[in-house]
Design a protein around this motif. Sequence first.
Motif, PDB file in Angstrom:
ATOM      1  N   SER A  10       1.224  -1.084  -0.225  1.00  0.00           N
ATOM      2  CA  SER A  10      -0.338   0.046   0.125  1.00  0.00           C
ATOM      3  C   SER A  10       0.569   1.076  -0.316  1.00  0.00           C
ATOM      4  CB  SER A  10      -1.206   0.277   1.186  1.00  0.00           C
ATOM      5  OG  SER A  10      -1.584   1.656   1.187  1.00  0.00           O
ATOM      6  N   ASP A  35      -1.925  -4.470  -2.846  1.00  0.00           N
ATOM      7  CA  ASP A  35      -1.864  -2.919  -1.892  1.00  0.00           C
ATOM      8  C   ASP A  35      -1.466  -1.733  -3.082  1.00  0.00           C
ATOM      9  OD1 ASP A  35      -4.353  -3.916  -0.693  1.00  0.00           O
ATOM     10  OD2 ASP A  35      -2.805  -4.574   1.006  1.00  0.00           O
ATOM     11  N   TYR A  38      -3.982   1.502  -5.063  1.00  0.00           N
ATOM     12  CA  TYR A  38      -4.561   1.834  -4.021  1.00  0.00           C
ATOM     13  C   TYR A  38      -4.042   3.860  -4.636  1.00  0.00           C
ATOM     14  CZ  TYR A  38      -7.249  -1.452  -1.544  1.00  0.00           C
ATOM     15  OH  TYR A  38      -8.444  -1.940  -1.274  1.00  0.00           O
ATOM     16  N   GLN A  41      -6.057   5.610  -6.939  1.00  0.00           N
ATOM     17  CA  GLN A  41      -7.248   6.144  -7.035  1.00  0.00           C
ATOM     18  C   GLN A  41      -7.176   7.811  -7.159  1.00  0.00           C
ATOM     19  OE1 GLN A  41      -7.389   5.063  -2.680  1.00  0.00           O
ATOM     20  NE2 GLN A  41      -9.048   4.100  -3.328  1.00  0.00           N
ATOM     21  N   ASP A  65      -5.896  -7.296  -9.037  1.00  0.00           N
ATOM     22  CA  ASP A  65      -5.654  -6.284  -8.313  1.00  0.00           C
ATOM     23  C   ASP A  65      -6.702  -5.431  -8.016  1.00  0.00           C
ATOM     24  OD1 ASP A  65      -3.956  -8.467  -6.982  1.00  0.00           O
ATOM     25  OD2 ASP A  65      -2.252  -7.885  -7.758  1.00  0.00           O
ATOM     26  N   ARG A  69     -10.325  -4.645  -5.756  1.00  0.00           N
ATOM     27  CA  ARG A  69      -9.994  -3.168  -4.894  1.00  0.00           C
ATOM     28  C   ARG A  69     -11.379  -2.549  -5.543  1.00  0.00           C
ATOM     29  NH1 ARG A  69      -5.901  -6.338  -4.566  1.00  0.00           N
ATOM     30  NH2 ARG A  69      -4.422  -6.462  -2.646  1.00  0.00           N
TER      31      ARG A  69
END
Length: 99
Positions: A10, A35, A38, A41, A65, A69
Amino acid sequence: MATLHVLSHSPFSDSRLSSCLRLLGPADGLLLCGDAVYALQSGTVQRQALNLIPDGIGLFALDEDLGARALIAPARTQVVDYSGFVELSCRFDKVNSWL
């Protein structure tokens, strides 16, 4: 020597993404998986940093992935499946996994 940088952690938990971005060479690629997707985003500092990557550097994200998500990759990002991951690993001279 062109390197494929693979990030799976992340971008909100440590500084691997920012460290990686500083080390990207002009012919390198960056694959976001796990992760790390992300970072794509909308509205995040991480996405803004990715938007500043020069066009010559490939930006890739693993489709599975993103789907897990519920994320949609921006237009600049090339979405790849596992076969595409293998192809990328063969296309670049080196693969650096940011563990």
